[in-house]
Design a protein around this motif. Sequence first.
Motif, mmCIF file in Angstrom:
data_model
loop_
_atom_site.group_PDB
_atom_site.id
_atom_site.type_symbol
_atom_site.label_atom_id
_atom_site.label_comp_id
_atom_site.label_asym_id
_atom_site.label_seq_id
_atom_site.Cartn_x
_atom_site.Cartn_y
_atom_site.Cartn_z
ATOM 1 N N VAL A 47 0.583 -1.180 0.058
ATOM 2 C CA VAL A 47 -0.002 -0.178 -0.103
ATOM 3 C C VAL A 47 0.981 1.431 -0.016
ATOM 4 C CG1 VAL A 47 -1.513 1.272 1.367
ATOM 5 C CG2 VAL A 47 -1.835 -1.224 1.174
ATOM 6 N N MET A 48 1.889 1.405 0.717
ATOM 7 C CA MET A 48 2.847 2.393 0.969
ATOM 8 C C MET A 48 3.557 2.560 -0.268
ATOM 9 S SD MET A 48 4.368 2.574 4.903
ATOM 10 C CE MET A 48 5.074 0.928 4.669
ATOM 11 N N ASP B 97 1.089 4.265 -2.588
ATOM 12 C CA ASP B 97 0.953 5.520 -2.194
ATOM 13 C C ASP B 97 1.826 6.349 -2.693
ATOM 14 O OD1 ASP B 97 -1.711 4.993 -1.301
ATOM 15 O OD2 ASP B 97 -1.001 4.699 0.922
ATOM 16 N N ILE C 80 1.430 7.509 -5.940
ATOM 17 C CA ILE C 80 0.560 8.696 -6.005
ATOM 18 C C ILE C 80 1.274 9.936 -5.721
ATOM 19 C CG2 ILE C 80 -1.583 9.476 -5.065
ATOM 20 C CD1 ILE C 80 -2.487 6.432 -4.637
ATOM 21 N N ALA D 180 -4.930 9.713 -7.820
ATOM 22 C CA ALA D 180 -5.384 9.002 -6.800
ATOM 23 C C ALA D 180 -6.316 8.011 -7.138
ATOM 24 C CB ALA D 180 -6.201 10.045 -6.021
ATOM 25 N N GLY E 267 -4.382 4.971 -8.075
ATOM 26 C CA GLY E 267 -3.704 4.243 -7.166
ATOM 27 C C GLY E 267 -4.607 3.548 -6.000
ATOM 28 N N ASN E 268 -5.700 4.115 -5.817
ATOM 29 C CA ASN E 268 -6.876 3.660 -4.956
ATOM 30 C C ASN E 268 -7.290 2.318 -5.827
ATOM 31 O OD1 ASN E 268 -6.556 5.595 -3.033
ATOM 32 N ND2 ASN E 268 -8.232 6.729 -3.894
ATOM 33 N N ASN F 294 -4.888 -0.319 -5.130
ATOM 34 C CA ASN F 294 -4.776 -0.885 -3.931
ATOM 35 C C ASN F 294 -6.115 -1.339 -3.255
ATOM 36 O OD1 ASN F 294 -2.030 -0.124 -2.871
ATOM 37 N ND2 ASN F 294 -2.682 2.047 -2.341
#
Length: 108
Positions: free
Chosen positions: A26-27, A30, A33, A40, A43-44, A47
Amino acid sequence: EGGVTTQTFQLTIEDLPPQEEISFLVMGVDALIASGDLNAGQGNGINATLGPAIKLINEQKYQPAINQIEAFLNKLEAAAQSQKLTPAQTAPLVADALVILRELRLLL
């Protein structure tokens, strides 16, 4: 050149529980992003399967968790094929996701 950067987010996965390893994924997304390599929404979307994977691992539902990590890999592959991300950007995330898959398969 389309404004594509070559910034990568290097992950180091040691002997962590799979849930913590997933949080590194996740990081990593992120960071892509934050660098502007993904917006966003993109990326979302990538994720989106990772939170459910953590929940499934906590419930000891390992095969469904594996399915979620495989979906994450498919989304990364799609981002690379559509040239949203470079191979250098996806490689560390793919490598770490494969480590997580290997560990989860041992729990089946």
